[in-house]
Design an enzyme around this catalytic site. Sequence first.
Site, mmCIF file in Angstrom:
data_model
loop_
_atom_site.group_PDB
_atom_site.id
_atom_site.type_symbol
_atom_site.label_atom_id
_atom_site.label_comp_id
_atom_site.label_asym_id
_atom_site.label_seq_id
_atom_site.Cartn_x
_atom_site.Cartn_y
_atom_site.Cartn_z
ATOM 1 N N LYS A 78 0.809 -1.219 0.000
ATOM 2 C CA LYS A 78 0.000 0.000 0.000
ATOM 3 C C LYS A 78 0.847 1.276 0.000
ATOM 4 O O LYS A 78 0.412 2.313 -0.492
ATOM 5 C CB LYS A 78 -0.969 -0.027 1.185
ATOM 6 C CG LYS A 78 -2.025 -1.123 1.039
ATOM 7 C CD LYS A 78 -2.936 -1.186 2.226
ATOM 8 C CE LYS A 78 -4.051 -2.201 2.002
ATOM 9 N NZ LYS A 78 -3.555 -3.555 1.735
ATOM 10 N N GLU B 4 -2.405 7.579 7.429
ATOM 11 C CA GLU B 4 -2.950 8.575 6.528
ATOM 12 C C GLU B 4 -4.140 9.260 7.181
ATOM 13 O O GLU B 4 -4.709 8.763 8.154
ATOM 14 C CB GLU B 4 -3.373 7.951 5.196
ATOM 15 C CG GLU B 4 -4.513 6.960 5.326
ATOM 16 C CD GLU B 4 -4.860 6.274 4.017
ATOM 17 O OE1 GLU B 4 -4.069 6.390 3.067
ATOM 18 O OE2 GLU B 4 -5.900 5.610 3.948
ATOM 19 N N GLU C 75 -9.656 0.802 -5.354
ATOM 20 C CA GLU C 75 -10.576 1.272 -4.330
ATOM 21 C C GLU C 75 -10.349 2.765 -4.060
ATOM 22 O O GLU C 75 -9.216 3.242 -4.013
ATOM 23 C CB GLU C 75 -10.396 0.467 -3.045
ATOM 24 C CG GLU C 75 -10.626 -1.031 -3.249
ATOM 25 C CD GLU C 75 -10.742 -1.789 -1.943
ATOM 26 O OE1 GLU C 75 -10.452 -1.193 -0.884
ATOM 27 O OE2 GLU C 75 -11.129 -2.970 -1.973
ATOM 28 N N GLU D 49 -6.420 1.993 -2.394
ATOM 29 C CA GLU D 49 -5.522 0.879 -2.648
ATOM 30 C C GLU D 49 -5.976 0.154 -3.905
ATOM 31 O O GLU D 49 -7.087 0.369 -4.392
ATOM 32 C CB GLU D 49 -5.502 -0.104 -1.473
ATOM 33 C CG GLU D 49 -6.852 -0.760 -1.199
ATOM 34 C CD GLU D 49 -6.823 -1.657 0.025
ATOM 35 O OE1 GLU D 49 -5.717 -2.080 0.418
ATOM 36 O OE2 GLU D 49 -7.894 -1.944 0.573
ATOM 37 N N ASN E 62 -6.346 -3.799 -5.262
ATOM 38 C CA ASN E 62 -6.290 -5.216 -4.945
ATOM 39 C C ASN E 62 -6.024 -5.999 -6.231
ATOM 40 O O ASN E 62 -6.850 -5.994 -7.150
ATOM 41 C CB ASN E 62 -7.595 -5.679 -4.299
ATOM 42 C CG ASN E 62 -7.748 -5.118 -2.896
ATOM 43 O OD1 ASN E 62 -6.842 -5.239 -2.076
ATOM 44 N ND2 ASN E 62 -8.875 -4.487 -2.624
ATOM 45 N N PHE F 2 -20.639 -9.181 17.884
ATOM 46 C CA PHE F 2 -20.185 -9.857 16.675
ATOM 47 C C PHE F 2 -19.000 -10.788 16.922
ATOM 48 O O PHE F 2 -18.133 -10.942 16.058
ATOM 49 C CB PHE F 2 -19.832 -8.837 15.582
ATOM 50 C CG PHE F 2 -20.992 -7.982 15.177
ATOM 51 C CD1 PHE F 2 -21.856 -8.381 14.180
ATOM 52 C CD2 PHE F 2 -21.232 -6.773 15.819
ATOM 53 C CE1 PHE F 2 -22.943 -7.605 13.817
ATOM 54 C CE2 PHE F 2 -22.320 -5.982 15.464
ATOM 55 C CZ PHE F 2 -23.176 -6.412 14.452
#
Length: 666
Positions: free
Chosen positions: A116, A200, A274, A287, A289, A347
């Site tokens: 990245k 960032e 993205e 980024e 992928n 979750f």
Amino acid sequence: MFKKILIANRGEIACRVIKTAHKMGIKTVAVFSEADREALHVQMADEAVFIGPAPSAQSYLVIDRIVQACKDTGAEAVHPGYGFLSENKLFQQALADNGIAFIGPDAHAIEAMGDKITSKKLAAAAGVSTVPGYMGIIKDAEEAVKIADDIGYPVMIKASAGGGGKGMRVAWNADEARDGFERATSEARSSFGDDRVFIEKFVDQPRHIEIQVLSDGENCIFLNERECSIQRRHQKVIEEAPSPFLDDATRKAMGEQAVALSKAVQYKSAGTVEFIVDGQRNFYFLEMNTRLQVEHPVTELITGLDLVEWMIRIAYGEKLTLQQKDVQLNGWAMESRIYAEDPYRNFLPSTGRLVHYQPPDESDTVRVDTGVYDGGEISMYYDPMIAKLVTYGPDRNSAIAAMRRALDEFYIRGVSHNIPFLASLLGKQRFVDGRLTTNFIAEEYPHGFNAADLPPEDPTVLACVAAVIHKQVQEREAMISGQMRGYEREVGTEYVVRFSKERYEPVSIADDLDGDGWGSIVTVGGTEHKVAGDWTFGEFLWLGTVDDRDVVVQVDRKGSSGYVLSTQGALADLKVFSPQAAAYDQLMPVKLPPDMSKYLLSPMPGLLVSIDVADGQEVKAGEKLAVIEAMKMENVLRAEQDGTVKKIHASAGGSLAVDQIIIEFA
């Protein structure tokens, strides 16, 4: 075309690739770990090769074993799926060195875009909009805090080799930056073998929108966008295509930048660029992928293209037969990720046997991509995904409607799952309106998800269904043999449905609504309801209508008079009594659960990474007590209130069961 390919992956994506390969007449080879001996992808493939123990670092991530499996089986090419080795340049090079084709981009593109930090520098050089940040190597937590201070909070701390939400933290102050750096580097090291992170600026109120690209090395096109803003812990939950936010001009601009970046690294395969998009439709590169995305089915449904097939054809050397002008945008598609996790317990992952697994029937509007089956296992070693449920419609509202019904028809028992949460999300007016950001879940569920978020749309619907089913049960029981003639048991028409000890609802049933044996008039609270349904003993779903409204209700019997019913994600634990039995039930005492407030219990099955307190130690609210690792994620357990540790009941490095005692307090 290739005669045989190996799929260097597991679960639903391995099954997905196998389906396309078989459609193309290509034989397939599966690889599997000890935990996956009985997995669905192993059963679907033409051949299967054992590659090691359950931990992925000892099996699916061992390059030499994958290469040897290709040699042993004569596989000419490897599809890596996503995750694992899919973005590992050393894997691509090892295959190339052995004359085996990699169904994906070359090592140069993987290295350039998979990292990245490097990818952001290349994107900026290619004229792609980028987010302000620090792309250098960060030595330690204190340097991370200094960098974050300079950029300005909030900041995103992110693993350079990361993906899938692993090694990622948002920090709103210096303390969170320090802790986030430590957690992100630890997760990155264990998940990817690379602990580098970068920092960032975190764009407030952002949307996560990605562009699908397809390139043969010469011709590069973009296949519109996917909206992926509905995320929890930086992992996508619901994706859709197209985005309800983009206009044609922004779509075109984002697509052209994605193509420019792809060409800059001579990209050759399917890939995804993205972007973060703010409320004014300004977009910034996030980024790239260099692999197939989890959410690729929504793009396939709106374009009519099979991305896996094109990946295979491009890897074989075929050229794209499509031009940009040929790419269409037809209808709307939506994907829900079905996970083995308990939404009512923050979750937390759920593992174990799928005692019952019955997905909705597939059709032109419903697609199910899965790697499990009825009676299979959800392992603690891998991602907790059960399936991807995808629906299609001519417009967004119809895709949502199809998804809501499909979720109602998705019956899973044996492990906890997130279907109630997905149903709740789809029912939010803000979601229906398309007003999405990556903060959607945090803002709509500020105190987490609980049962109050899912009241039945109309509780009388469940009362009607419970009464109708119970009458059907009683009628069968009344047919017992050996009864004296003239004294056969009669089934009444008056009942009481118990929703809780505080709510008992009188219900009466009049059968044979139309004189044809189909339907009933059910009176609840003095109001008549026309009920018609199709249910027989042993079935999990009651399908029918209540007042001419289509209803799908999941049915679980509980004892002689109990029914656990659920619809639209809402669950109701009901009992149906005769009026006399209901009167007695109201007199029964309520059994209270034991008090476990003095214990720290394991909220999930997993590995106890560390115990951070000792016997006799005083702790303050919010202080870290222990760290548990499950499903490749680290979870920090903190004290809910001030107290003193009385006894440690577990040891670091040991395995924990759900609700196992870790710490006892005085």
